[in-house]
Design a protein around this motif. Structure first.
Motif, PDB file in Angstrom:
ATOM      1  N   MET A 272       0.849  -1.177   0.000  1.00 56.14           N
ATOM      2  CA  MET A 272       0.000   0.000   0.000  1.00 56.14           C
ATOM      3  C   MET A 272       0.887   1.229   0.000  1.00 56.14           C
ATOM      4  O   MET A 272       1.878   1.282   0.701  1.00 56.14           O
ATOM      5  CB  MET A 272      -0.895  -0.035   1.219  1.00 56.14           C
ATOM      6  N   ASP A 273       0.503   2.216  -0.760  1.00 63.72           N
ATOM      7  CA  ASP A 273       1.242   3.476  -0.859  1.00 63.72           C
ATOM      8  C   ASP A 273       1.187   4.204   0.485  1.00 63.72           C
ATOM      9  O   ASP A 273       0.106   4.520   0.984  1.00 63.72           O
ATOM     10  CB  ASP A 273       0.610   4.324  -1.961  1.00 63.72           C
ATOM     11  N   PRO A 274       2.361   4.479   1.102  1.00 62.74           N
ATOM     12  CA  PRO A 274       2.351   5.174   2.391  1.00 62.74           C
ATOM     13  C   PRO A 274       1.748   6.575   2.296  1.00 62.74           C
ATOM     14  O   PRO A 274       1.210   7.089   3.264  1.00 62.74           O
ATOM     15  CB  PRO A 274       3.819   5.242   2.797  1.00 62.74           C
ATOM     16  N   GLY A 275       1.825   7.190   1.120  1.00 72.04           N
ATOM     17  CA  GLY A 275       1.229   8.506   0.942  1.00 72.04           C
ATOM     18  C   GLY A 275      -0.282   8.471   1.083  1.00 72.04           C
ATOM     19  O   GLY A 275      -0.885   9.367   1.674  1.00 72.04           O
ATOM     20  N   ILE A 276      -0.901   7.421   0.552  1.00 69.58           N
ATOM     21  CA  ILE A 276      -2.353   7.267   0.672  1.00 69.58           C
ATOM     22  C   ILE A 276      -2.731   7.043   2.125  1.00 69.58           C
ATOM     23  O   ILE A 276      -3.673   7.647   2.639  1.00 69.58           O
ATOM     24  CB  ILE A 276      -2.860   6.116  -0.226  1.00 69.58           C
ATOM     25  N   THR A 277      -1.976   6.190   2.802  1.00 73.56           N
ATOM     26  CA  THR A 277      -2.259   5.913   4.209  1.00 73.56           C
ATOM     27  C   THR A 277      -2.127   7.180   5.045  1.00 73.56           C
ATOM     28  O   THR A 277      -2.986   7.490   5.869  1.00 73.56           O
ATOM     29  CB  THR A 277      -1.309   4.821   4.736  1.00 73.56           C
ATOM     30  N   SER A 278      -1.061   7.921   4.814  1.00 74.07           N
ATOM     31  CA  SER A 278      -0.826   9.152   5.557  1.00 74.07           C
ATOM     32  C   SER A 278      -1.922  10.187   5.293  1.00 74.07           C
ATOM     33  O   SER A 278      -2.414  10.845   6.222  1.00 74.07           O
ATOM     34  CB  SER A 278       0.543   9.711   5.166  1.00 74.07           C
ATOM     35  N   LEU A 279      -2.315  10.329   4.042  1.00 74.99           N
ATOM     36  CA  LEU A 279      -3.369  11.273   3.684  1.00 74.99           C
ATOM     37  C   LEU A 279      -4.698  10.867   4.316  1.00 74.99           C
ATOM     38  O   LEU A 279      -5.440  11.716   4.834  1.00 74.99           O
ATOM     39  CB  LEU A 279      -3.489  11.355   2.162  1.00 74.99           C
ATOM     40  N   ALA A 280      -5.007   9.586   4.305  1.00 74.35           N
ATOM     41  CA  ALA A 280      -6.246   9.099   4.910  1.00 74.35           C
ATOM     42  C   ALA A 280      -6.236   9.331   6.419  1.00 74.35           C
ATOM     43  O   ALA A 280      -7.254   9.707   7.008  1.00 74.35           O
ATOM     44  CB  ALA A 280      -6.449   7.617   4.593  1.00 74.35           C
TER      45      ALA A 280
ATOM     46  N   LEU B  77     -11.435   4.899  -0.370  1.00 76.13           N
ATOM     47  CA  LEU B  77     -11.775   5.791  -1.476  1.00 76.13           C
ATOM     48  C   LEU B  77     -10.535   6.103  -2.312  1.00 76.13           C
ATOM     49  O   LEU B  77     -10.576   6.043  -3.540  1.00 76.13           O
ATOM     50  CB  LEU B  77     -12.373   7.095  -0.942  1.00 76.13           C
ATOM     51  N   LEU B  78      -9.427   6.392  -1.648  1.00 79.42           N
ATOM     52  CA  LEU B  78      -8.202   6.740  -2.365  1.00 79.42           C
ATOM     53  C   LEU B  78      -7.594   5.547  -3.103  1.00 79.42           C
ATOM     54  O   LEU B  78      -6.993   5.720  -4.159  1.00 79.42           O
ATOM     55  CB  LEU B  78      -7.174   7.342  -1.398  1.00 79.42           C
ATOM     56  N   VAL B  79      -7.760   4.366  -2.563  1.00 83.99           N
ATOM     57  CA  VAL B  79      -7.276   3.167  -3.262  1.00 83.99           C
ATOM     58  C   VAL B  79      -8.106   2.947  -4.527  1.00 83.99           C
ATOM     59  O   VAL B  79      -7.560   2.645  -5.589  1.00 83.99           O
ATOM     60  CB  VAL B  79      -7.321   1.931  -2.335  1.00 83.99           C
ATOM     61  N   ALA B  80      -9.414   3.120  -4.401  1.00 78.54           N
ATOM     62  CA  ALA B  80     -10.296   2.932  -5.558  1.00 78.54           C
ATOM     63  C   ALA B  80     -10.164   4.067  -6.570  1.00 78.54           C
ATOM     64  O   ALA B  80     -10.275   3.842  -7.773  1.00 78.54           O
ATOM     65  CB  ALA B  80     -11.755   2.821  -5.093  1.00 78.54           C
ATOM     66  N   ARG B  81      -9.930   5.267  -6.092  1.00 75.64           N
ATOM     67  CA  ARG B  81      -9.853   6.449  -6.961  1.00 75.64           C
ATOM     68  C   ARG B  81      -8.641   7.298  -6.578  1.00 75.64           C
ATOM     69  O   ARG B  81      -8.775   8.323  -5.898  1.00 75.64           O
ATOM     70  CB  ARG B  81     -11.121   7.293  -6.814  1.00 75.64           C
TER      71      ARG B  81
ATOM     72  N   ALA C  39     -16.111  11.514  -6.779  1.00 74.91           N
ATOM     73  CA  ALA C  39     -15.313  10.294  -6.895  1.00 74.91           C
ATOM     74  C   ALA C  39     -16.174   9.029  -6.998  1.00 74.91           C
ATOM     75  O   ALA C  39     -15.877   8.132  -7.782  1.00 74.91           O
ATOM     76  CB  ALA C  39     -14.354  10.172  -5.712  1.00 74.91           C
ATOM     77  N   GLN C  40     -17.213   8.943  -6.182  1.00 80.82           N
ATOM     78  CA  GLN C  40     -18.101   7.776  -6.166  1.00 80.82           C
ATOM     79  C   GLN C  40     -19.538   8.249  -5.941  1.00 80.82           C
ATOM     80  O   GLN C  40     -20.064   8.153  -4.831  1.00 80.82           O
ATOM     81  CB  GLN C  40     -17.694   6.797  -5.062  1.00 80.82           C
ATOM     82  N   PRO C  41     -20.176   8.789  -6.974  1.00 83.68           N
ATOM     83  CA  PRO C  41     -21.505   9.394  -6.801  1.00 83.68           C
ATOM     84  C   PRO C  41     -22.542   8.455  -6.198  1.00 83.68           C
ATOM     85  O   PRO C  41     -23.413   8.903  -5.452  1.00 83.68           O
ATOM     86  CB  PRO C  41     -21.905   9.805  -8.222  1.00 83.68           C
TER      87      PRO C  41
END
Length: 137
Positions: A1-9, A84-88, A39-41
């Motif tokens: 998993m991208d640490p940037g996504i985890t940190s942002l979440a 959400l960030l993983v999906a989009r 992102a996910q209507p």
């Protein structure tokens, strides 16, 4: 998993829950629901309802020494934002912009510092969150 996504979440979930019991809640809620709408209507209405339920829990927990409830809410929203960030992944830039708008209102504490470094070969990396004294001989 991208640490940037985890940190942002993590940052997003913490800021979101911190603002649930504040005067800035309505604008924060609109920003988060808007993020989901783009992102996910198909999930936006459910997210709006979940935000409302979470906000009611946060308000009740704030007055009743409910740090455990607030911690659970942070973890819950961190997970939702991460998924959400993983999906989009394209939603990351919008979430960062939203955090830039709401994060100053979330806390008067100084921002957390996250440092990442990569060294290769014989390179050296020196990082400090404050004072650093290096003596090489």
């Amino acid at each position: 998993m991208d640490p940037g996504i985890t940190s942002l979440a993590q940052a997003g979930g913490a800021a979101l829950v911190a603002l649930m019991a504040s005067d800035a809640w309505q604008a924060t809620r609109e920003g988060v629901v808007g993020l989901w709408r783009r992102a996910q209507p198909h999930r936006a209405d459910a997210v709006a309802a979940e935000l409302d339920a979470g906000q009611a829990e946060a308000v009740a927990a704030t007055g009743a020494d409910g740090e455990e409830v607030l911690s659970e809410l942070r973890a819950e929203w961190q997970g939702r934002l991460r998924r959400l960030l993983v999906a989009r992944p394209d939603a990351a830039a919008e979430l960062r912009r939203l955090l830039d708008e709401i994060a100053p209102q979330a806390s008067a504490d100084p921002p957390a510092v996250t440092q990442h470094a990569t060294a290769s070969g014989q390179a050296r990396v020196y990082q400090a969150g404050r004072d650093q004294h290096i003596i090489e001989r």
